[in-house]
Design an enzyme around this catalytic site. Structure first.
Site, PDB file in Angstrom:
ATOM      1  CD  GLU A  53      -2.942   5.257   7.003  1.00 22.02           C
ATOM      2  OE1 GLU A  53      -2.826   5.423   5.722  1.00 22.02           O
ATOM      3  OE2 GLU A  53      -1.938   5.000   7.441  1.00 22.02           O
ATOM      4  N   GLY A 102       2.782   2.368  10.827  1.00 24.63           N
ATOM      5  CA  GLY A 102       3.749   3.314  10.675  1.00 24.63           C
ATOM      6  C   GLY A 102       4.513   3.978  11.890  1.00 24.63           C
ATOM      7  CG  HIS A 121      -5.456   1.662   5.377  1.00 26.81           C
ATOM      8  ND1 HIS A 121      -5.171   2.827   6.243  1.00 26.81           N
ATOM      9  CD2 HIS A 121      -4.694   0.709   5.160  1.00 26.81           C
ATOM     10  CE1 HIS A 121      -4.142   2.464   6.570  1.00 26.81           C
ATOM     11  NE2 HIS A 121      -3.515   1.396   5.948  1.00 26.81           N
ATOM     12  CB  SER A 124       5.550  -1.563  12.069  1.00 25.84           C
ATOM     13  OG  SER A 124       5.101  -0.229  12.305  1.00 25.84           O
ATOM     14  CD  GLU A 182      -3.241  -2.585   7.494  1.00 28.63           C
ATOM     15  OE1 GLU A 182      -2.150  -2.764   6.773  1.00 28.63           O
ATOM     16  OE2 GLU A 182      -3.789  -1.513   7.339  1.00 28.63           O
ATOM     17  CG  ASN A 190      -1.850   1.185   1.407  1.00 27.36           C
ATOM     18  OD1 ASN A 190      -1.828   2.058   0.318  1.00 27.36           O
ATOM     19  ND2 ASN A 190      -2.212   1.445   2.470  1.00 27.36           N
ATOM     20  CE  LYS A 238      -0.295   2.863   4.906  1.00 32.28           C
ATOM     21  NZ  LYS A 238      -0.115   3.110   6.502  1.00 32.28           N
TER      22      LYS A 238
HETATM   23  O1  LIG Z   1      -1.709  -0.541   4.623  1.00 33.62           O
HETATM   24  C1  LIG Z   1      -0.594  -0.462   5.527  1.00 33.62           C
HETATM   25  C2  LIG Z   1      -0.546  -0.498   6.698  1.00 33.62           C
HETATM   26  O2  LIG Z   1      -1.282   0.891   6.936  1.00 33.62           O
HETATM   27  C3  LIG Z   1       0.909  -0.685   7.292  1.00 33.62           C
HETATM   28  O3  LIG Z   1       1.630   0.447   7.114  1.00 33.62           O
HETATM   29  P1  LIG Z   1       3.086   0.403   7.673  1.00 33.62           P
HETATM   30  O4  LIG Z   1       3.752  -0.975   7.171  1.00 33.62           O
HETATM   31  O5  LIG Z   1       3.726   1.459   6.980  1.00 33.62           O
HETATM   32  O6  LIG Z   1       2.867   0.352   9.132  1.00 33.62           O
END
Ligand SMILES: O=C[C@H](O)COP(=O)(O)O
Length: 249
Positions: free
Chosen positions: A96, A172, A94, A211, A166, A9, A11
């Site tokens: 977010e 993150g 998600h 993460s 998640e 992803n 983002k």
């Molecule tokens: O969609 C992915 C997740 O939000 C994980 O993000 P991350 O690997 O940066 O923690």
């Protein structure tokens, strides 16, 4: 046996030049991994990814879709448009989107509906906040995020879904659920799905996100109910992303 899947992803990151380099590296290495791969670029770059990966077997996902079908909805992107571009997957819910855009379960069910109508495969994202975990509410929160989908979709429709667990506090932050913590939630998710249909529950991919890096992926993916990962930050680095994919074998 469920196939391992690793989804990147991106983002709201990237530009055409950075994407080209990342996609080129993924395309070169993709056939060496046995895990199913997909990348989820921002909307403007979906076609770039479709073109770059079309002969590689790497699939493309969008990060969101509209709850509306078509018409006067300025700024929205419909599931049908995504399918028209050659996109196969779409993230639904998600954290977010839930947090920054106030997306609730009712809206997410509508988005899931549009996705299924368009022939897209939804990745339903669920997870608890740190406060919810500290109050011992993790499984309750996750179950409540999944339940509306079990109620509103037929088994045949649900067959195209993946779930991504998640924990919000792990996204993150560099904090990761331990493999045992993640496994406990994944097992609870699968048990909830089994209440609908036991054989379907055995086949559904339940991905872990939060993460995930090259150095912790193997221990997470070795757990019996963790079928791969939804990778954020590390998916922007081809070396990390591919190392994570290789850890899924
Ligand atoms: O969609 C992915 C997740 O939000 C994980 O993000 P991350 O690997 O940066 O923690």
């Amino acid at each position: 046996m469920r196939q391992k899947r690793v989804a990147g992803n991106w983002k709201m990151n990237g530009d055409q030049a950075q994407n080209a380099a990342l996609l080129h590296a993924i395309a070169e290495q993709a056939e060496k991994t046995t895990a199913a791969l997909l990348v989820c670029p921002p909307f403007p770059y979906l076609l770039q990814a479709v073109a770059a990966l079309q002969t590689t077997g790497v699939e493309i996902g969008a990060q969101d879709c509209s709850a509306y079908q078509e018409g006067a909805y300025t700024g929205e992107v419909s599931a049908r448009m995504l399918a028209d571009l050659g996109v196969q997957w779409v993230l639904i819910g998600h954290s977010e989107r839930r947090h920054y855009h106030g997306e609730d379960n009712a809206l997410l069910v509508e988005k899931g509906r549009r996705a299924v109508e368009a022939g897209l495969k939804p990745i339903l994202c669920v997870g608890e906040t740190l406060a919810e975990r500290e109050q011992g509410l993790t499984q309750q929160v996750v179950a409540a995020q999944i339940a509306p989908f079990l109620e509103h979709f037929t088994l045949q429709e649900l067959a195209s879904f993946c779930i991504a667990y998640e924990p919000v506090w792990a996204i993150g932050t560099g904090l990761t659920a331990t493999p045992e913590e993640a496994q406990a939630v994944h097992a609870a998710i699968r048990a909830q799905l089994a209440e609908v249909d036991a054989s379907w529950a055995e086949q559904v991919g339940v991905l872990y996100g939060g993460s995930v890096k090259a150095d912790n992926a193997a221990s997470l993916f070795s757990m019996p109910d963790i079928d791969g990962g939804l990778i954020g930050g590390a998916s922007l680095d081809a070396g990390q992303f591919l190392a994570i994919a290789n850890a899924a074998e």
